[in-house]
Design a protein around this motif. Sequence first.
Motif, PDB file in Angstrom:
ATOM      1  N   TRP A  73      52.305  28.829  16.543  1.00  0.00           N
ATOM      2  CA  TRP A  73      52.576  30.218  17.308  1.00  0.00           C
ATOM      3  C   TRP A  73      51.335  30.354  18.155  1.00  0.00           C
ATOM      4  CZ3 TRP A  73      50.295  35.193  16.630  1.00  0.00           C
ATOM      5  CH2 TRP A  73      51.079  36.103  17.336  1.00  0.00           C
ATOM      6  N   LEU A  74      51.475  30.914  19.356  1.00  0.00           N
ATOM      7  CA  LEU A  74      50.212  31.286  20.180  1.00  0.00           C
ATOM      8  C   LEU A  74      50.321  32.887  20.789  1.00  0.00           C
ATOM      9  CD1 LEU A  74      48.754  28.034  21.873  1.00  0.00           C
ATOM     10  CD2 LEU A  74      47.684  29.100  19.767  1.00  0.00           C
ATOM     11  N   ASP A  75      49.582  33.519  21.118  1.00  0.00           N
ATOM     12  CA  ASP A  75      49.824  34.900  21.786  1.00  0.00           C
ATOM     13  C   ASP A  75      48.625  35.269  22.420  1.00  0.00           C
ATOM     14  OD1 ASP A  75      51.022  37.308  22.227  1.00  0.00           O
ATOM     15  OD2 ASP A  75      49.498  38.078  21.091  1.00  0.00           O
ATOM     16  N   ALA A  76      48.707  35.702  23.553  1.00  0.00           N
ATOM     17  CA  ALA A  76      47.423  35.999  24.559  1.00  0.00           C
ATOM     18  C   ALA A  76      47.352  37.549  25.087  1.00  0.00           C
ATOM     19  CB  ALA A  76      46.995  34.857  25.629  1.00  0.00           C
ATOM     20  N   ASP A  77      46.398  38.151  25.036  1.00  0.00           N
ATOM     21  CA  ASP A  77      46.462  39.397  25.910  1.00  0.00           C
ATOM     22  C   ASP A  77      45.220  39.156  26.999  1.00  0.00           C
ATOM     23  OD1 ASP A  77      46.523  41.830  26.718  1.00  0.00           O
ATOM     24  OD2 ASP A  77      46.238  42.742  24.928  1.00  0.00           O
ATOM     25  N   ASN A  78      45.438  39.023  27.907  1.00  0.00           N
ATOM     26  CA  ASN A  78      44.452  38.770  28.698  1.00  0.00           C
ATOM     27  C   ASN A  78      44.404  39.774  30.091  1.00  0.00           C
ATOM     28  OD1 ASN A  78      43.652  36.342  27.243  1.00  0.00           O
ATOM     29  ND2 ASN A  78      44.528  35.004  28.887  1.00  0.00           N
ATOM     30  N   ASP A  79      42.867  40.296  30.137  1.00  0.00           N
ATOM     31  CA  ASP A  79      42.835  41.247  31.103  1.00  0.00           C
ATOM     32  C   ASP A  79      41.974  40.555  32.225  1.00  0.00           C
ATOM     33  OD1 ASP A  79      43.343  43.641  31.972  1.00  0.00           O
ATOM     34  OD2 ASP A  79      41.445  44.686  30.727  1.00  0.00           O
ATOM     35  N   LEU A  80      42.654  40.447  33.498  1.00  0.00           N
ATOM     36  CA  LEU A  80      41.963  39.999  34.431  1.00  0.00           C
ATOM     37  C   LEU A  80      42.042  40.726  35.631  1.00  0.00           C
ATOM     38  CD1 LEU A  80      43.945  36.334  34.836  1.00  0.00           C
ATOM     39  CD2 LEU A  80      41.240  36.766  34.463  1.00  0.00           C
ATOM     40  N   ARG A  81      40.694  40.783  36.194  1.00  0.00           N
ATOM     41  CA  ARG A  81      40.431  41.604  37.490  1.00  0.00           C
ATOM     42  C   ARG A  81      39.678  41.004  38.586  1.00  0.00           C
ATOM     43  NH1 ARG A  81      36.789  45.636  38.402  1.00  0.00           N
ATOM     44  NH2 ARG A  81      35.673  44.804  36.452  1.00  0.00           N
ATOM     45  N   ILE A  82      40.527  40.756  39.859  1.00  0.00           N
ATOM     46  CA  ILE A  82      39.660  40.094  40.627  1.00  0.00           C
ATOM     47  C   ILE A  82      38.642  41.034  41.446  1.00  0.00           C
ATOM     48  CG2 ILE A  82      40.158  39.341  43.068  1.00  0.00           C
ATOM     49  CD1 ILE A  82      43.052  38.786  42.217  1.00  0.00           C
ATOM     50  N   THR A  83      37.310  40.410  41.559  1.00  0.00           N
ATOM     51  CA  THR A  83      36.304  40.991  41.706  1.00  0.00           C
ATOM     52  C   THR A  83      35.950  40.585  43.460  1.00  0.00           C
ATOM     53  OG1 THR A  83      34.679  39.574  40.867  1.00  0.00           O
ATOM     54  CG2 THR A  83      35.119  41.628  39.635  1.00  0.00           C
ATOM     55  N   ASP A  84      36.324  39.626  43.538  1.00  0.00           N
ATOM     56  CA  ASP A  84      36.041  39.035  45.201  1.00  0.00           C
ATOM     57  C   ASP A  84      37.162  38.160  45.295  1.00  0.00           C
ATOM     58  OD1 ASP A  84      35.283  37.928  47.382  1.00  0.00           O
ATOM     59  OD2 ASP A  84      33.306  36.965  46.474  1.00  0.00           O
ATOM     60  N   LEU A  85      38.058  38.161  46.444  1.00  0.00           N
ATOM     61  CA  LEU A  85      39.087  37.535  46.623  1.00  0.00           C
ATOM     62  C   LEU A  85      38.545  36.249  47.445  1.00  0.00           C
ATOM     63  CD1 LEU A  85      41.967  37.687  46.047  1.00  0.00           C
ATOM     64  CD2 LEU A  85      42.325  38.885  48.278  1.00  0.00           C
ATOM     65  N   GLY A  86      37.483  36.119  47.979  1.00  0.00           N
ATOM     66  CA  GLY A  86      36.993  34.762  48.465  1.00  0.00           C
ATOM     67  C   GLY A  86      37.607  34.087  49.264  1.00  0.00           C
ATOM     68  N   GLY A  87      38.198  34.691  50.263  1.00  0.00           N
ATOM     69  CA  GLY A  87      39.076  33.633  51.328  1.00  0.00           C
ATOM     70  C   GLY A  87      40.338  33.868  50.808  1.00  0.00           C
ATOM     71  N   PHE A  88      40.996  33.989  49.769  1.00  0.00           N
ATOM     72  CA  PHE A  88      42.567  33.804  49.527  1.00  0.00           C
ATOM     73  C   PHE A  88      43.048  35.145  49.897  1.00  0.00           C
ATOM     74  CE2 PHE A  88      40.539  31.355  45.926  1.00  0.00           C
ATOM     75  CZ  PHE A  88      41.459  30.342  46.002  1.00  0.00           C
ATOM     76  N   ASP A  89      44.306  34.802  50.287  1.00  0.00           N
ATOM     77  CA  ASP A  89      45.257  35.900  50.928  1.00  0.00           C
ATOM     78  C   ASP A  89      45.982  36.890  49.679  1.00  0.00           C
ATOM     79  OD1 ASP A  89      44.607  34.793  53.343  1.00  0.00           O
ATOM     80  OD2 ASP A  89      46.144  33.655  53.343  1.00  0.00           O
ATOM     81  N   ASP A  90      46.722  36.043  48.711  1.00  0.00           N
ATOM     82  CA  ASP A  90      47.367  36.871  47.796  1.00  0.00           C
ATOM     83  C   ASP A  90      46.876  36.809  46.443  1.00  0.00           C
ATOM     84  OD1 ASP A  90      49.143  37.719  46.379  1.00  0.00           O
ATOM     85  OD2 ASP A  90      50.719  36.105  46.948  1.00  0.00           O
ATOM     86  N   PRO A  91      46.275  38.122  46.088  1.00  0.00           N
ATOM     87  CA  PRO A  91      45.875  38.187  44.644  1.00  0.00           C
ATOM     88  C   PRO A  91      46.663  37.835  43.671  1.00  0.00           C
ATOM     89  CG  PRO A  91      45.894  40.470  45.885  1.00  0.00           C
ATOM     90  CD  PRO A  91      46.533  39.416  46.765  1.00  0.00           C
ATOM     91  N   ASP A  92      48.063  38.012  43.743  1.00  0.00           N
ATOM     92  CA  ASP A  92      48.865  37.608  42.771  1.00  0.00           C
ATOM     93  C   ASP A  92      48.920  35.999  42.524  1.00  0.00           C
ATOM     94  OD1 ASP A  92      49.553  40.019  42.239  1.00  0.00           O
ATOM     95  OD2 ASP A  92      51.348  40.052  43.297  1.00  0.00           O
TER      96      ASP A  92
ATOM     97  N   GLY B  61      45.497  30.159  35.984  1.00  0.00           N
ATOM     98  CA  GLY B  61      46.253  29.776  34.421  1.00  0.00           C
ATOM     99  C   GLY B  61      45.675  30.600  33.391  1.00  0.00           C
ATOM    100  N   LEU B  62      44.949  31.854  33.638  1.00  0.00           N
ATOM    101  CA  LEU B  62      44.290  32.673  32.529  1.00  0.00           C
ATOM    102  C   LEU B  62      45.277  33.825  32.488  1.00  0.00           C
ATOM    103  CD1 LEU B  62      40.694  32.594  33.639  1.00  0.00           C
ATOM    104  CD2 LEU B  62      41.600  31.753  31.411  1.00  0.00           C
ATOM    105  N   ASP B  63      46.241  34.046  33.254  1.00  0.00           N
ATOM    106  CA  ASP B  63      47.212  35.276  33.221  1.00  0.00           C
ATOM    107  C   ASP B  63      48.163  34.935  32.043  1.00  0.00           C
ATOM    108  OD1 ASP B  63      47.998  37.457  33.814  1.00  0.00           O
ATOM    109  OD2 ASP B  63      49.398  36.817  35.365  1.00  0.00           O
ATOM    110  N   ASP B  64      48.141  35.881  31.289  1.00  0.00           N
ATOM    111  CA  ASP B  64      49.115  35.718  30.114  1.00  0.00           C
ATOM    112  C   ASP B  64      50.462  36.259  30.719  1.00  0.00           C
ATOM    113  OD1 ASP B  64      49.585  38.588  28.825  1.00  0.00           O
ATOM    114  OD2 ASP B  64      47.642  38.443  29.496  1.00  0.00           O
ATOM    115  N   ASP B  65      51.482  35.602  30.624  1.00  0.00           N
ATOM    116  CA  ASP B  65      52.715  36.017  31.503  1.00  0.00           C
ATOM    117  C   ASP B  65      53.817  36.277  30.470  1.00  0.00           C
ATOM    118  OD1 ASP B  65      52.952  33.500  30.186  1.00  0.00           O
ATOM    119  OD2 ASP B  65      52.979  32.326  31.844  1.00  0.00           O
ATOM    120  N   GLY B  66      53.161  36.819  29.353  1.00  0.00           N
ATOM    121  CA  GLY B  66      54.222  37.498  28.262  1.00  0.00           C
ATOM    122  C   GLY B  66      55.114  36.279  27.514  1.00  0.00           C
TER     123      GLY B  66
END
Lengths: 337, 312
Positions: free
Chosen positions: A252-271, A278-283
């Motif tokens: 069993w594994l569980d993750a509770d990751n807090d991710l905050r974008i500090t610089d979008l660096g050319g990407f359009d969509d933060p989501d 790959g670091l976002d825990d999707d529940g």
Amino acid sequence: MASASVDQLFYAETTIALHEDEEDGTEIDVEEAFFEPTMLPAGLGGRAGRFYSGIGYLNPVHTHAWDFRDAPLAYRAFLGKQYRDDGVRLNWTAPTDLDLNIGAETLAGNEFPAGDSESVKGDVQTLFLDIGGDVGNSHAWQAGLSALTADVHDRRSGHGHGHGDDGGTSFSGDSDLYIADLVWKWAPAGNPRQRNFTFQTELFYREEDGPVEFSEDGNQARLDYDGKQMGLYVQGVYQFMPRWRIGARYDWLDADNDLRITDLGGFDDPDEVLEESGLDDDGHNPERYSLMLDWSPSEFSRLRAQYNRDESRPNDTDHQWTLQYIMSLGAHGAHEF
Amino acid sequence: MGRMSFRGDAMKRTGMLALSGTLLLALTTGAHAAIEVFTCEPEWAALVEELGGGHVNTRSATTAQQDVHHIQARPSLIAGLRRADLLVCTGAGLEEGWLPVLQRRANNPLVQVGALGYLEVAEYVPLLDRPTRLDRSEGDIHPGGNPHVQLDPRNIGHIAKVVTERLAVIDPAHGDDYRTRFADFSRRWDEAIAQWQERARPLRGVAVVVHHNAWVYLEHWLGLEVVGTLEPKPGIPPSSSDLSRLLSQLEQRPASMVIRSAYQPARASEWLSQRTGMPAVLLPSTVGGTEAAQDLFGLFDDIIGRLLEAST
């Protein structure tokens, strides 16, 4: 594998393994190569070289002695399957009725979780404690606590894993891992030859924080990452008659990751950045159920069948069947508890 | 005020010194009170107790109910070896599956190979059954010869002298006591051997089947004749076809009994006993193997008693 006393003062061990690699063909890998002084006073012991860290229960155990063909999910997630590195260890065995052993290591950080062998090196400190004893003639137990703290520099993962810069994430920062383990063994009158049972469990907790760089198609975003993850496996292996063993394991594994974008660096969509990193825990809590049956014609070989019901990925259950043959040739070191 | 607190400090310090003095004394007298002897097998613990009396604390890593070839390197054994002044084992490869791990994990320089506190007794007696062919396909064989030396009491007599000398080196303050106890043990042991040999005279030439090839020294001593082994190769459990083959072999050359030790499963020898009508005999292979085998004298009394009972 070769192990021997060098003389009255040193013991040394080397394990050389052959690996099949898709890109490089068959590789010769110095799995372990270390020496230990045997004449230190007052219960002190040491080790220097390349070796599997003494943290956890399964980490220092060679794969041929594992009860399942694959590592527990927690070992895969937190220790890159099994953590070995170059470094030194100091440990102490207490002169007590219960076995009490304390150890500390300083390691180069060549391998995950500090970095990977092709990136800049971090460094790693470990601390571990084991106690153990008997209950009557038929029961023996061992419990341990371990901590690993890594100063991570540029740990890469994702699409371009270690090969060029065609995308993926790079993490730098602190990674602290804690492990609690418990092993309980039963054998009637302490004679495991006919029947025996082993219960084994390890609980993992990891905290990581630091900046993450995410790159894809020439764009480079920066994120702040603060992750808390847990992992667990529980297993039981029963030898019901000589040569035959059956085992079950739950992961069993569980993750509770807090991710905050500090610089979008050319990407359009933060989501999209969050998801692709790959670091976002999707529940989703990865789980896996395993069953194995093995048969040992002698103590030098073993034939094993294993079934995994793997629910590591969301909305996707994977059924895995494997057949494994393990053998050891030549002089072979004795196994630990 | 200043003077008072100074005096108080001085008193506290004297108190501390006195306390640490007592502790030191307790520790040193503790070390001299008894030497800690850790043995691999119960027979050597029994022998060390005979020779060491109150000067030794002994502990055996294994019991008669365990297969000494296959012992798990349990934490309690590491803890026991950590505090040992002397380690007494059979050697000849018998403990190679677990003792090296204990020695490495115990971090006790006193009992490492080559140290004074490490004694392998099989080195001091002639070994039987030296294999002519060394290959793993031959099963669990010992290159130096058969290690089950404790089953000839004359070996124990030789080993007693070696153990006595080692105790005297490690604990010279009681060297004379050890030698006196040895002289006494040796006299009683030689008398007992003479009596056992007298009692066991009818066993000469008796044909036996053994479970594991663990009884060569007993066979050699008493003149028993081994006509079959349940294990097809040492350490390999017998399959049903192995047992059938043995059964037809026994039709040509019958035996009087089938022998196993306390840690071996009864099933194979009882199956053979039912088919042939010969008795299946549990023999203690070491101290503690049966109720009667509570010390070394009881061990051989019981072995011979059980063999005589089964052969008549």
